[in-house]
Scaffold this motif. Structure first.
Motif, PDB file in Angstrom:
ATOM      1  N   LEU A  42       0.830  -1.209   0.000  1.00  0.00           N
ATOM      2  CA  LEU A  42       0.000   0.000   0.000  1.00  0.00           C
ATOM      3  C   LEU A  42       0.863   1.258   0.000  1.00  0.00           C
ATOM      4  CD1 LEU A  42      -2.790  -1.072   2.522  1.00  0.00           C
ATOM      5  CD2 LEU A  42      -2.994  -0.897   0.039  1.00  0.00           C
ATOM      6  N   GLU A  43       2.017   1.198   0.682  1.00  0.00           N
ATOM      7  CA  GLU A  43       2.929   2.344   0.707  1.00  0.00           C
ATOM      8  C   GLU A  43       3.492   2.622  -0.693  1.00  0.00           C
ATOM      9  OE1 GLU A  43       4.703   5.559   2.425  1.00  0.00           O
ATOM     10  OE2 GLU A  43       3.452   4.132   3.518  1.00  0.00           O
ATOM     11  N   ILE A  44       3.828   1.568  -1.428  1.00  0.00           N
ATOM     12  CA  ILE A  44       4.329   1.753  -2.791  1.00  0.00           C
ATOM     13  C   ILE A  44       3.245   2.365  -3.676  1.00  0.00           C
ATOM     14  CG2 ILE A  44       5.280   0.598  -4.829  1.00  0.00           C
ATOM     15  CD1 ILE A  44       7.116   0.749  -2.326  1.00  0.00           C
ATOM     16  N   MET A  45       2.008   1.917  -3.493  1.00  0.00           N
ATOM     17  CA  MET A  45       0.908   2.517  -4.251  1.00  0.00           C
ATOM     18  C   MET A  45       0.770   4.001  -3.932  1.00  0.00           C
ATOM     19  SD  MET A  45      -2.194  -0.273  -4.473  1.00  0.00           S
ATOM     20  CE  MET A  45      -3.050   0.729  -5.706  1.00  0.00           C
ATOM     21  N   LEU A  46       0.913   4.353  -2.653  1.00  0.00           N
ATOM     22  CA  LEU A  46       0.838   5.765  -2.261  1.00  0.00           C
ATOM     23  C   LEU A  46       1.908   6.590  -2.965  1.00  0.00           C
ATOM     24  CD1 LEU A  46       0.106   5.709   1.594  1.00  0.00           C
ATOM     25  CD2 LEU A  46      -1.202   6.936  -0.149  1.00  0.00           C
ATOM     26  N   LEU A  47       3.140   6.061  -3.010  1.00  0.00           N
ATOM     27  CA  LEU A  47       4.222   6.790  -3.676  1.00  0.00           C
ATOM     28  C   LEU A  47       3.942   6.942  -5.167  1.00  0.00           C
ATOM     29  CD1 LEU A  47       7.364   5.252  -1.904  1.00  0.00           C
ATOM     30  CD2 LEU A  47       6.125   7.345  -1.341  1.00  0.00           C
ATOM     31  N   PHE A  48       3.361   5.906  -5.773  1.00  0.00           N
ATOM     32  CA  PHE A  48       3.045   5.963  -7.190  1.00  0.00           C
ATOM     33  C   PHE A  48       2.009   7.057  -7.464  1.00  0.00           C
ATOM     34  CE2 PHE A  48       1.037   4.883 -11.163  1.00  0.00           C
ATOM     35  CZ  PHE A  48       2.051   4.347 -11.942  1.00  0.00           C
ATOM     36  N   TYR A  49       0.953   7.080  -6.651  1.00  0.00           N
ATOM     37  CA  TYR A  49      -0.109   8.068  -6.882  1.00  0.00           C
ATOM     38  C   TYR A  49       0.341   9.483  -6.506  1.00  0.00           C
ATOM     39  CZ  TYR A  49      -3.519   4.705  -8.426  1.00  0.00           C
ATOM     40  OH  TYR A  49      -4.182   3.755  -9.188  1.00  0.00           O
ATOM     41  N   GLU A  65       9.396  12.030  -8.087  1.00  0.00           N
ATOM     42  CA  GLU A  65      10.247  11.824  -6.917  1.00  0.00           C
ATOM     43  C   GLU A  65      10.759  10.393  -6.809  1.00  0.00           C
ATOM     44  OE1 GLU A  65       9.404  13.719  -3.055  1.00  0.00           O
ATOM     45  OE2 GLU A  65       7.567  14.450  -3.974  1.00  0.00           O
ATOM     46  N   PHE A  66       9.933   9.411  -7.197  1.00  0.00           N
ATOM     47  CA  PHE A  66      10.289   8.021  -6.936  1.00  0.00           C
ATOM     48  C   PHE A  66      10.224   7.112  -8.165  1.00  0.00           C
ATOM     49  CE2 PHE A  66       8.614   9.776  -2.980  1.00  0.00           C
ATOM     50  CZ  PHE A  66       9.651   9.483  -2.105  1.00  0.00           C
ATOM     51  N   LYS A  85      -8.163   8.559  -4.373  1.00  0.00           N
ATOM     52  CA  LYS A  85      -7.506   7.254  -4.309  1.00  0.00           C
ATOM     53  C   LYS A  85      -6.429   7.238  -3.228  1.00  0.00           C
ATOM     54  CE  LYS A  85      -8.589   6.060  -9.091  1.00  0.00           C
ATOM     55  NZ  LYS A  85      -8.133   5.874 -10.482  1.00  0.00           N
ATOM     56  N   ILE A  86      -5.721   8.336  -3.086  1.00  0.00           N
ATOM     57  CA  ILE A  86      -4.718   8.438  -2.014  1.00  0.00           C
ATOM     58  C   ILE A  86      -5.399   8.357  -0.649  1.00  0.00           C
ATOM     59  CG2 ILE A  86      -3.115  10.047  -0.886  1.00  0.00           C
ATOM     60  CD1 ILE A  86      -2.197  10.906  -3.673  1.00  0.00           C
TER      61      ILE A  86
END
Length: 325
Positions: free
Chosen positions: A248-255, A268-269, A292-293
């Protein structure tokens, strides 16, 4: 010791030094770490500064005292460090802390406890520490560390002096332009240099990040049909609560990088997935991305109360579909 952080955390360093000169320490500090990779080391250096009878900030000032070495070895009775037991900090850990700290300090006039990753306290643990903070005993000082301050109870935040560490972004690292997504995420999530090295050398982490990006593509392009690919792209790669939280953290960084793309800011990532970002950002309005975030943050909080892993991802898929309707 504290002087090690004079350049990287200049403002906070000076503030704490002034507190030492005045011997005016708060009964509780909340370190808003901003993903600073040495946050625990910083907290321990601050604890050394508090516990030192002279509030020395560097070894040159110190005499023959072995106190700092004993702290490093974990053998100093007036300092207790609590970290998550598995995925969460449990009530029993804090009850044991309170039992130990009910006894009078012997080796220092102060007792200090550090709660690392404080946002990972479950509901019972949060309520337990709140009672400890509400009725502070003289000479007992709390240091809570978090990268997600607003996942803590408001009542906990209000009882602490908040210290915000300066954020060090991947772009501030040497040769950051050549960093991979794995390296940038590792720097963002790691607590120590050793954690970072272990992260970037893990082939599993790279595979998990790839799998998450594929899952996002499936989710964005096919909506509810992503359930058909859930086992292959998610369940088989994220098998427990800790791994689900990472996913879920990776999804947050993606969005969050989708927002960067939307407003014309640098990624950024997710540099390794720029083309995918460009394809998906046009499918979403800013309002949809933000919604979504919010959903991802809410689901991360559900993990703290023992949510069923598989049902959690089903809920994620259906919630994202509702956003797009």
């Amino acid at each position: 010791m504290l002087d090690e952080f004079q350049s990287s955390q200049r403002v906070v360093y000076q503030m704490l030094k002034n507190s030492g000169k005045k011997q005016a320490f708060s009964h509780a500090y909340l370190i808003d770490a901003n993903h600073y990779p040495r946050k625990l080391e910083f907290a321990i250096a601050f604890a050394k500064f508090i516990l030192c009878p002279h509030h020395y900030a560097n070894k040159e000032q110190c005499g023959a005292c072995s106190q700092c070495q004993r702290i490093d070895d974990g053998n100093f009775t007036e300092l207790k460090i609590i970290s998550p037991d598995g995925s969460w900090i449990k009530k029993e850990q804090l009850e044991e802390l309170q039992k130990q700290f009910s006894m009078k300090a012997i080796e220092s006039k102060n007792k200090v406890y550090i709660i690392n990753d404080a946002e990972k306290m479950n509901a019972s643990a949060s309520n337990s520490i709140l009672k400890f903070l509400e009725e502070p005993e003289p000479g007992i000082i709390a240091i809570l560390i978090t990268d997600n301050m607003y996942q803590l109870l408001d009542t906990i935040i209000s009882r602490c002096q908040v210290i915000s560490l300066a954020k060090i972004k991947p772009k501030d690292m040497t040769h950051s332009a050549s960093l991979t997504t794995l390296e940038k995420i590792g720097f963002f999530l790691s607590k120590t240099g050793d954690d970072y090295q272990a992260f970037v050398q893990s082939s599993e982490k790279k595979e998990q990040i790839d799998s998450i990006v594929q899952f996002i593509q499936e989710l964005e392009n096919n909506g509810e049909q992503a359930i058909l690919k859930e086992n292959k792209l998610w369940t088989s790669n994220f098998r427990d609560k800790e791994q689900n939280d990472f996913g879920l953290e990776i999804m947050l960084l993606f969005y969050k990088d989708m927002i960067n793309q939307k407003v014309g800011l640098p990624i950024e990532f997710m540099d390794d997935y720029q083309e995918i970002l460009k394809q998906l950002v046009v499918k979403n309005t800013m309002k949809q991305i933000c919604k979504k975030i919010e959903t991802l943050i809410e689901l991360k909080s559900h993990l703290r109360v023992n949510a069923n892993n598989n049902l959690l991802i089903d809920q994620l898929i259906l919630s994202f579909q509702e956003v797009c309707v």
